[in-house]
Design a protein around this motif. Structure first.
Motif, PDB file in Angstrom:
ATOM      1  N   GLN A  64       0.815  -1.233   0.000  1.00  0.00           N
ATOM      2  CA  GLN A  64       0.000   0.000   0.000  1.00  0.00           C
ATOM      3  C   GLN A  64       0.838   1.267   0.000  1.00  0.00           C
ATOM      4  OE1 GLN A  64      -2.697  -0.162   3.310  1.00  0.00           O
ATOM      5  NE2 GLN A  64      -3.466  -2.196   2.772  1.00  0.00           N
ATOM      6  N   ASP A  65       2.142   1.110   0.216  1.00  0.00           N
ATOM      7  CA  ASP A  65       3.046   2.263   0.286  1.00  0.00           C
ATOM      8  C   ASP A  65       4.463   1.710   0.364  1.00  0.00           C
ATOM      9  OD1 ASP A  65       3.884   5.021   0.718  1.00  0.00           O
ATOM     10  OD2 ASP A  65       4.364   4.392   2.768  1.00  0.00           O
ATOM     11  N   CYS A  66       5.438   2.527   0.036  1.00  0.00           N
ATOM     12  CA  CYS A  66       6.832   2.136   0.269  1.00  0.00           C
ATOM     13  C   CYS A  66       7.649   3.377   0.577  1.00  0.00           C
ATOM     14  CB  CYS A  66       7.417   1.398  -0.945  1.00  0.00           C
ATOM     15  SG  CYS A  66       7.543   2.436  -2.428  1.00  0.00           S
ATOM     16  N   HIS A  67       8.788   3.180   1.206  1.00  0.00           N
ATOM     17  CA  HIS A  67       9.729   4.279   1.444  1.00  0.00           C
ATOM     18  C   HIS A  67      10.467   4.564   0.144  1.00  0.00           C
ATOM     19  CE1 HIS A  67      13.030   6.562   3.309  1.00  0.00           C
ATOM     20  NE2 HIS A  67      12.173   6.765   4.296  1.00  0.00           N
ATOM     21  N   THR A  68      11.092   5.731   0.065  1.00  0.00           N
ATOM     22  CA  THR A  68      11.846   6.062  -1.150  1.00  0.00           C
ATOM     23  C   THR A  68      13.202   5.340  -1.193  1.00  0.00           C
ATOM     24  OG1 THR A  68      12.790   7.999  -0.029  1.00  0.00           O
ATOM     25  CG2 THR A  68      10.806   8.349  -1.342  1.00  0.00           C
ATOM     26  N   GLU A  69      13.726   4.972  -0.026  1.00  0.00           N
ATOM     27  CA  GLU A  69      15.054   4.329   0.005  1.00  0.00           C
ATOM     28  C   GLU A  69      14.932   2.824   0.140  1.00  0.00           C
ATOM     29  OE1 GLU A  69      17.732   6.297   2.710  1.00  0.00           O
ATOM     30  OE2 GLU A  69      16.863   8.237   2.193  1.00  0.00           O
ATOM     31  N   ALA A  70      15.995   2.129  -0.193  1.00  0.00           N
ATOM     32  CA  ALA A  70      15.974   0.664  -0.191  1.00  0.00           C
ATOM     33  C   ALA A  70      16.114   0.083   1.211  1.00  0.00           C
ATOM     34  CB  ALA A  70      17.097   0.136  -1.086  1.00  0.00           C
ATOM     35  N   SER A  71      16.840   0.784   2.096  1.00  0.00           N
ATOM     36  CA  SER A  71      17.046   0.312   3.467  1.00  0.00           C
ATOM     37  C   SER A  71      17.603   1.477   4.279  1.00  0.00           C
ATOM     38  CB  SER A  71      18.038  -0.867   3.500  1.00  0.00           C
ATOM     39  OG  SER A  71      19.293  -0.424   3.013  1.00  0.00           O
ATOM     40  N   ARG A  99      -1.212  11.159   1.225  1.00  0.00           N
ATOM     41  CA  ARG A  99      -0.934  12.581   0.966  1.00  0.00           C
ATOM     42  C   ARG A  99      -1.463  13.426   2.130  1.00  0.00           C
ATOM     43  NH1 ARG A  99       0.112  13.982  -4.747  1.00  0.00           N
ATOM     44  NH2 ARG A  99      -0.027  12.149  -6.082  1.00  0.00           N
ATOM     45  N   ALA A 100      -2.667  13.083   2.655  1.00  0.00           N
ATOM     46  CA  ALA A 100      -3.272  13.882   3.725  1.00  0.00           C
ATOM     47  C   ALA A 100      -2.680  13.545   5.099  1.00  0.00           C
ATOM     48  CB  ALA A 100      -4.785  13.656   3.735  1.00  0.00           C
ATOM     49  N   ASP A 101      -2.579  12.251   5.412  1.00  0.00           N
ATOM     50  CA  ASP A 101      -2.163  11.860   6.771  1.00  0.00           C
ATOM     51  C   ASP A 101      -0.659  12.017   6.988  1.00  0.00           C
ATOM     52  OD1 ASP A 101      -4.777  11.101   6.938  1.00  0.00           O
ATOM     53  OD2 ASP A 101      -4.398   8.950   7.101  1.00  0.00           O
ATOM     54  N   HIS A 102       0.116  11.910   5.916  1.00  0.00           N
ATOM     55  CA  HIS A 102       1.579  11.905   6.056  1.00  0.00           C
ATOM     56  C   HIS A 102       2.237  13.031   5.262  1.00  0.00           C
ATOM     57  CE1 HIS A 102       1.492   8.002   8.176  1.00  0.00           C
ATOM     58  NE2 HIS A 102       0.454   7.770   7.391  1.00  0.00           N
ATOM     59  N   GLY A 103       1.422  13.945   4.784  1.00  0.00           N
ATOM     60  CA  GLY A 103       1.960  15.125   4.104  1.00  0.00           C
ATOM     61  C   GLY A 103       2.788  14.804   2.872  1.00  0.00           C
ATOM     62  N   GLU A 104       2.438  13.751   2.157  1.00  0.00           N
ATOM     63  CA  GLU A 104       3.239  13.384   0.981  1.00  0.00           C
ATOM     64  C   GLU A 104       2.987  14.360  -0.168  1.00  0.00           C
ATOM     65  OE1 GLU A 104       2.963   9.275  -0.105  1.00  0.00           O
ATOM     66  OE2 GLU A 104       3.631   8.601   1.860  1.00  0.00           O
TER      67      GLU A 104
END
Ligand SMILES: O=C[C@H](O)COP(=O)(O)O
Length: 250
Positions: A64-71, A99-104
Protein backbone atom coordinates in the motif's frame (compact mmCIF):
# COMPACT_ATOMS: atom_id res chain seq x y z
CA UNK A 1 -8.72 -3.70 -25.81
CA UNK A 2 -6.45 -4.13 -22.79
CA UNK A 3 -7.44 -6.40 -19.91
CA UNK A 4 -9.07 -4.77 -16.89
CA UNK A 5 -7.27 -4.67 -13.54
CA UNK A 6 -9.36 -4.92 -10.38
CA UNK A 7 -7.22 -3.98 -7.40
CA UNK A 8 -8.27 -4.18 -3.76
CA UNK A 9 -6.77 -1.79 -1.23
CA UNK A 10 -7.45 -3.18 2.23
CA UNK A 11 -6.00 -0.07 3.94
CA UNK A 12 -5.50 -0.65 7.72
CA UNK A 13 -7.75 -3.70 7.83
CA UNK A 14 -6.97 -7.39 8.07
CA UNK A 15 -5.64 -9.94 10.55
CA UNK A 16 -4.20 -13.41 9.99
CA UNK A 17 -7.70 -14.87 9.77
CA UNK A 18 -8.43 -12.61 6.79
CA UNK A 19 -6.55 -15.04 4.59
CA UNK A 20 -9.97 -16.72 4.30
CA UNK A 21 -11.03 -13.82 2.05
CA UNK A 22 -7.98 -14.37 -0.14
CA UNK A 23 -8.92 -18.05 -0.30
CA UNK A 24 -12.38 -16.97 -1.44
CA UNK A 25 -10.96 -14.77 -4.19
CA UNK A 26 -8.66 -17.56 -5.37
CA UNK A 27 -11.56 -20.03 -5.39
CA UNK A 28 -13.85 -17.68 -7.32
CA UNK A 29 -11.27 -16.43 -9.77
CA UNK A 30 -11.94 -19.08 -12.41
CA UNK A 31 -15.57 -17.96 -12.67
CA UNK A 32 -14.51 -14.50 -13.85
CA UNK A 33 -14.87 -14.38 -17.62
CA UNK A 34 -12.19 -12.87 -19.84
CA UNK A 35 -8.69 -11.87 -18.86
CA UNK A 36 -9.50 -9.58 -15.93
CA UNK A 37 -6.50 -9.27 -13.61
CA UNK A 38 -6.97 -9.43 -9.83
CA UNK A 39 -4.67 -7.77 -7.30
CA UNK A 40 -5.05 -7.54 -3.53
CA UNK A 41 -3.07 -5.05 -1.43
CA UNK A 42 -3.38 -6.15 2.20
CA UNK A 43 -1.62 -4.38 5.09
CA UNK A 44 2.15 -4.89 5.19
CA UNK A 45 1.86 -7.49 7.94
CA UNK A 46 0.01 -9.84 5.56
CA UNK A 47 1.88 -9.28 2.29
CA UNK A 48 4.27 -12.23 2.65
CA UNK A 49 1.60 -14.71 3.79
CA UNK A 50 -0.80 -13.59 1.06
CA UNK A 51 1.88 -13.73 -1.63
CA UNK A 52 2.88 -17.24 -0.58
CA UNK A 53 -0.73 -18.45 -0.67
CA UNK A 54 -1.49 -16.70 -3.97
CA UNK A 55 1.58 -17.99 -5.77
CA UNK A 56 0.64 -19.63 -9.06
CA UNK A 57 -3.06 -18.77 -8.73
CA UNK A 58 -3.09 -15.69 -10.96
CA UNK A 59 -4.15 -13.46 -8.05
CA UNK A 60 -1.38 -10.96 -7.40
CA UNK A 61 -0.42 -9.22 -4.19
CA UNK A 62 0.74 -5.64 -3.67
CA UNK A 63 1.80 -3.23 -0.95
CA UNK A 64 0.00 0.00 0.00
CA UNK A 65 3.05 2.26 0.29
CA UNK A 66 6.83 2.14 0.27
CA UNK A 67 9.73 4.28 1.44
CA UNK A 68 11.85 6.06 -1.15
CA UNK A 69 15.05 4.33 0.00
CA UNK A 70 15.97 0.66 -0.19
CA UNK A 71 17.05 0.31 3.47
CA UNK A 72 18.30 2.34 6.40
CA UNK A 73 17.36 4.09 9.62
CA UNK A 74 13.65 4.69 8.98
CA UNK A 75 11.77 3.17 11.89
CA UNK A 76 8.44 1.68 10.94
CA UNK A 77 8.89 2.13 7.20
CA UNK A 78 9.00 -0.54 4.52
CA UNK A 79 11.00 -0.37 1.31
CA UNK A 80 9.94 -1.41 -2.16
CA UNK A 81 12.72 -4.01 -2.07
CA UNK A 82 11.16 -5.51 1.09
CA UNK A 83 7.76 -5.71 -0.61
CA UNK A 84 9.31 -7.40 -3.63
CA UNK A 85 11.18 -9.78 -1.32
CA UNK A 86 7.85 -10.63 0.35
CA UNK A 87 6.36 -11.55 -3.03
CA UNK A 88 4.56 -8.36 -4.01
CA UNK A 89 4.25 -7.40 -7.68
CA UNK A 90 2.73 -3.91 -7.25
CA UNK A 91 2.74 -1.06 -4.76
CA UNK A 92 0.22 1.77 -4.35
CA UNK A 93 1.90 5.18 -4.00
CA UNK A 94 0.47 8.64 -3.40
CA UNK A 95 -2.92 7.50 -2.13
CA UNK A 96 -4.82 10.57 -0.93
CA UNK A 97 -4.83 9.14 2.61
CA UNK A 98 -1.00 9.11 2.51
CA UNK A 99 -0.93 12.58 0.97
CA UNK A 100 -3.27 13.88 3.72
CA UNK A 101 -2.16 11.86 6.77
CA UNK A 102 1.58 11.91 6.06
CA UNK A 103 1.96 15.12 4.10
CA UNK A 104 3.24 13.38 0.98
CA UNK A 105 3.98 15.83 -1.82
CA UNK A 106 4.03 15.10 -5.55
CA UNK A 107 7.82 15.10 -5.29
CA UNK A 108 7.72 12.39 -2.60
CA UNK A 109 5.27 10.35 -4.64
CA UNK A 110 7.55 10.62 -7.67
CA UNK A 111 10.49 9.32 -5.59
CA UNK A 112 8.30 6.43 -4.43
CA UNK A 113 7.42 5.52 -8.03
CA UNK A 114 11.16 5.47 -8.76
CA UNK A 115 11.72 3.30 -5.69
CA UNK A 116 9.05 0.87 -6.90
CA UNK A 117 10.75 0.63 -10.31
CA UNK A 118 14.16 0.16 -8.72
CA UNK A 119 12.72 -2.89 -6.91
CA UNK A 120 10.98 -4.24 -10.01
CA UNK A 121 7.46 -3.42 -8.80
CA UNK A 122 4.61 -1.89 -10.79
CA UNK A 123 3.70 1.46 -9.21
CA UNK A 124 0.01 2.36 -8.86
CA UNK A 125 0.18 6.14 -8.62
CA UNK A 126 -2.94 7.82 -7.23
CA UNK A 127 -4.29 11.25 -8.14
CA UNK A 128 -7.59 13.01 -7.48
CA UNK A 129 -9.18 16.27 -6.49
CA UNK A 130 -10.82 17.26 -3.21
CA UNK A 131 -14.46 18.30 -3.10
CA UNK A 132 -13.51 21.97 -2.78
CA UNK A 133 -11.28 21.68 -5.86
CA UNK A 134 -14.08 20.04 -7.85
CA UNK A 135 -16.59 22.67 -6.73
CA UNK A 136 -14.14 25.35 -7.85
CA UNK A 137 -13.95 23.75 -11.31
CA UNK A 138 -10.31 22.76 -10.80
CA UNK A 139 -10.56 18.94 -10.99
CA UNK A 140 -8.78 18.56 -14.33
CA UNK A 141 -6.06 21.08 -13.45
CA UNK A 142 -5.39 19.36 -10.11
CA UNK A 143 -5.13 15.93 -11.69
CA UNK A 144 -2.85 17.19 -14.49
CA UNK A 145 -0.64 18.93 -11.94
CA UNK A 146 -0.41 15.81 -9.77
CA UNK A 147 0.47 13.68 -12.80
CA UNK A 148 3.17 16.12 -13.89
CA UNK A 149 4.73 16.16 -10.42
CA UNK A 150 4.26 12.54 -9.39
CA UNK A 151 5.34 10.60 -12.47
CA UNK A 152 8.99 10.13 -13.41
CA UNK A 153 10.06 9.95 -17.06
CA UNK A 154 10.06 6.64 -18.86
CA UNK A 155 6.83 5.06 -17.64
CA UNK A 156 5.38 2.14 -19.58
CA UNK A 157 2.32 -0.08 -19.20
CA UNK A 158 4.59 -2.66 -17.56
CA UNK A 159 5.78 -0.29 -14.84
CA UNK A 160 2.94 2.14 -14.15
CA UNK A 161 -0.77 2.15 -13.40
CA UNK A 162 -2.56 5.43 -12.66
CA UNK A 163 -5.52 5.48 -10.27
CA UNK A 164 -7.98 8.39 -10.39
CA UNK A 165 -9.61 8.67 -6.98
CA UNK A 166 -11.67 11.80 -6.30
CA UNK A 167 -11.02 12.34 -2.58
CA UNK A 168 -14.67 13.14 -1.88
CA UNK A 169 -15.79 9.80 -3.35
CA UNK A 170 -13.56 7.65 -1.12
CA UNK A 171 -15.58 5.73 1.46
CA UNK A 172 -18.56 8.07 1.10
CA UNK A 173 -20.87 6.08 -1.17
CA UNK A 174 -20.79 9.00 -3.61
CA UNK A 175 -19.38 8.72 -7.12
CA UNK A 176 -18.92 11.27 -9.89
CA UNK A 177 -21.32 11.16 -12.82
CA UNK A 178 -20.31 8.95 -15.75
CA UNK A 179 -19.59 12.12 -17.75
CA UNK A 180 -17.30 13.47 -15.03
CA UNK A 181 -15.40 10.16 -14.80
CA UNK A 182 -15.12 10.11 -18.60
CA UNK A 183 -13.79 13.68 -18.69
CA UNK A 184 -11.08 13.05 -16.09
CA UNK A 185 -10.01 9.70 -17.56
CA UNK A 186 -9.81 11.25 -21.05
CA UNK A 187 -7.66 14.07 -19.63
CA UNK A 188 -5.38 11.54 -17.90
CA UNK A 189 -5.08 9.53 -21.13
CA UNK A 190 -4.07 12.56 -23.18
CA UNK A 191 -1.60 13.65 -20.48
CA UNK A 192 -0.02 10.17 -20.48
CA UNK A 193 0.20 10.16 -24.30
CA UNK A 194 1.78 13.62 -24.40
CA UNK A 195 4.29 12.64 -21.75
CA UNK A 196 5.11 9.01 -22.65
CA UNK A 197 4.18 8.79 -26.33
CA UNK A 198 3.03 5.39 -27.58
CA UNK A 199 3.44 3.86 -24.09
CA UNK A 200 0.91 6.34 -22.74
CA UNK A 201 -1.82 4.71 -24.80
CA UNK A 202 -1.68 1.45 -22.87
CA UNK A 203 -0.87 2.52 -19.30
CA UNK A 204 -3.89 1.41 -17.29
CA UNK A 205 -6.06 4.08 -15.66
CA UNK A 206 -8.14 2.80 -12.72
CA UNK A 207 -11.13 4.55 -11.18
CA UNK A 208 -11.39 4.45 -7.37
CA UNK A 209 -13.94 5.82 -4.90
CA UNK A 210 -17.02 3.94 -3.63
CA UNK A 211 -16.84 1.21 -6.28
CA UNK A 212 -19.37 -1.48 -5.34
CA UNK A 213 -20.86 -4.53 -7.06
CA UNK A 214 -23.92 -2.40 -7.92
CA UNK A 215 -22.03 0.34 -9.79
CA UNK A 216 -18.94 -1.51 -11.04
CA UNK A 217 -20.15 -2.58 -14.48
CA UNK A 218 -21.32 0.95 -15.37
CA UNK A 219 -18.11 2.60 -14.16
CA UNK A 220 -15.92 0.02 -15.87
CA UNK A 221 -17.74 0.53 -19.19
CA UNK A 222 -16.65 4.19 -19.39
CA UNK A 223 -13.95 5.02 -21.96
CA UNK A 224 -10.41 4.88 -20.57
CA UNK A 225 -11.53 3.19 -17.34
CA UNK A 226 -9.20 0.20 -17.40
CA UNK A 227 -10.09 -1.14 -14.00
CA UNK A 228 -10.88 -0.18 -10.43
CA UNK A 229 -9.06 0.50 -7.17
CA UNK A 230 -11.49 -0.75 -4.57
CA UNK A 231 -11.34 0.01 -0.84
CA UNK A 232 -14.15 -1.12 1.46
CA UNK A 233 -15.79 -3.50 -1.00
CA UNK A 234 -12.51 -5.40 -1.50
CA UNK A 235 -12.55 -6.70 2.08
CA UNK A 236 -15.13 -9.38 1.26
CA UNK A 237 -14.25 -11.92 -1.40
CA UNK A 238 -17.86 -12.07 -2.66
CA UNK A 239 -18.04 -8.30 -3.25
CA UNK A 240 -14.59 -8.14 -4.80
CA UNK A 241 -15.45 -10.99 -7.17
CA UNK A 242 -18.78 -9.37 -8.06
CA UNK A 243 -16.91 -6.19 -9.01
CA UNK A 244 -14.53 -8.24 -11.14
CA UNK A 245 -17.54 -9.81 -12.85
CA UNK A 246 -18.64 -6.28 -13.67
CA UNK A 247 -15.29 -5.80 -15.40
CA UNK A 248 -15.75 -8.84 -17.57
CA UNK A 249 -19.29 -7.70 -18.45
CA UNK A 250 -18.12 -4.27 -19.61
O1 LIG B 1 -7.90 2.84 -2.61
C1 LIG B 1 -9.12 2.74 -2.60
C2 LIG B 1 -9.96 3.89 -2.44
O2 LIG B 1 -9.49 4.82 -1.54
C3 LIG B 1 -11.42 3.70 -2.50
O3 LIG B 1 -11.97 3.37 -1.25
P1 LIG B 1 -13.53 3.00 -1.16
O4 LIG B 1 -13.76 1.97 -2.23
O5 LIG B 1 -13.70 2.45 0.23
O6 LIG B 1 -14.28 4.24 -1.44
Amino acid sequence: MTSKLIAGNWKMNGLAQSIAELEGVIAGRSDIAGDTELLLCPPATLVAAFAMRAQGTGVRIGGQDCHTEASGAHTGDISAEMLADAGASHVIVGHSERRADHGESDETVRAKVEAAWRAGLVAIACVGETEAERDAGQALDVVRRQLAGSLPDGATADTLVVAYEPVWAIGTGRTPTDDDVAAVHAAIRSTLEERFGEAGKSIKILYGGSVKPANAAALLAIDHVDGALVGGASLKASDFLAIAEGASAS
